[in-house]
Design a protein around this motif. Structure first.
Motif, short mmCIF file in Angstrom:
data_model
loop_
_atom_site.label_atom_id
_atom_site.label_comp_id
_atom_site.label_asym_id
_atom_site.label_seq_id
_atom_site.Cartn_x
_atom_site.Cartn_y
_atom_site.Cartn_z
N MET A 1 -31.71 26.44 9.48
CA MET A 1 -31.86 25.83 8.17
C MET A 1 -33.02 26.49 7.42
O MET A 1 -34.05 26.79 8.02
N SER A 2 -32.84 26.66 6.13
CA SER A 2 -33.90 27.28 5.34
C SER A 2 -35.10 26.35 5.21
O SER A 2 -34.97 25.13 5.29
N THR A 3 -36.23 26.94 5.00
CA THR A 3 -37.46 26.15 4.83
C THR A 3 -37.36 25.23 3.63
O THR A 3 -37.81 24.08 3.68
N VAL A 4 -36.76 25.71 2.56
CA VAL A 4 -36.68 24.90 1.35
C VAL A 4 -35.72 23.72 1.53
O VAL A 4 -35.95 22.63 1.01
N ASP A 5 -34.64 23.92 2.32
CA ASP A 5 -33.74 22.80 2.62
C ASP A 5 -34.48 21.73 3.44
O ASP A 5 -34.33 20.53 3.20
N GLN A 6 -35.26 22.19 4.42
CA GLN A 6 -36.04 21.24 5.23
C GLN A 6 -37.04 20.50 4.37
O GLN A 6 -37.27 19.30 4.55
N VAL A 30 -28.62 20.64 -2.48
CA VAL A 30 -28.60 19.19 -2.61
C VAL A 30 -27.81 18.54 -1.48
O VAL A 30 -28.05 17.38 -1.13
N GLU A 31 -26.91 19.32 -0.85
CA GLU A 31 -26.13 18.79 0.28
C GLU A 31 -26.60 19.36 1.62
O GLU A 31 -25.83 19.43 2.58
N ALA A 32 -27.86 19.75 1.71
CA ALA A 32 -28.42 20.18 3.00
C ALA A 32 -28.27 19.03 4.00
O ALA A 32 -28.23 17.86 3.60
#
Length: 198
Positions: A1-6, A30-32
């Motif tokens: 998972m990307s850092t920004v999603d986390q 938005v749907e991470a």
């Protein structure tokens, strides 16, 4: 998972609306999903974080996105009993027939848990099926009687469900009616309400 999603998931879980906005602006999806497949909006709904949920709904978050337990942002409002969250999510078009892992819709756990204000509002502002039967063979009315404590909150919920058109004698899989359950549990006030409605 990307850092920004986390970053977005953490912000939604914490109810940090400004940080949710910043994470989205930085490119978070938005749907991470987290490890349990919970979306940012589901995390916000579970925590009762209305402002964070407003940001996510405005960004197009899916109000029906289900996690590994089949919870969705809309379905969990019935568990938390949050009328404020109900109103944040309603414009996003929740699927009122979407089922939780027990085969229920939001009004069923709300009725079980004694969330009077939520039951009143969801019946008032949506066309929720007051007679929906879950995988256990129980309706909201049956859950209010079987899993309730017979007190004032559950009495009010029985009144609200009946007023919304719930069938008073819709029995469980064993053929036991809400009235019979109420009588077995010594819930005199609820039994009287059910007798009057039959």
């Amino acid at each position: 998972m990307s850092t920004v999603d986390q970053r977005l998931l953490d912000a939604a879980r914490a109810g940090a609306a400004a940080e949710v906005t910043a994470a989205l602006a930085a490119g978070a999806r938005v749907e991470a999903r987290d490890a349990e497949l919970r979306s940012p909006l589901l995390l916000a709904a579970l925590g009762g974080h209305v402002e964070a949920a407003e940001v996510l709904v405005a960004a197009g978050a899916d109000v029906n996105a289900q996690d590994h337990r089949a919870d969705s942002p809309w379905l969990v409002t019935g568990v938390t009993g949050s009328v404020a969250m109900l109103h944040v999510l309603l414009p996003a078009g929740p699927d009122l027939k979407l089922r939780n892992r027990f085969g229920g819709i939001s009004v069923i756990p709300a009725s079980e848990r004694g969330h009077v204000a939520y039951v009143r509002e969801v019946l008032r502002v949506t066309d929720t099926d007051a007679d929906h039967v879950n995988d256990l063979g129980w309706t909201a009315l049956l859950e209010a009687v079987i899993l309730g404590d017979g007190g004032r909150a559950h009495q009010e919920i029985v009144e609200l469900l009946l007023a919304a058109g719930a069938t008073p004698d819709l029995a469980d899989r064993d053929g036991v009616t809400p009235l019979a359950h109420a009588e077995q549990r010594g819930f005199a006030e609820i039994a009287e309400l059910l007798r009057d409605a039959s």
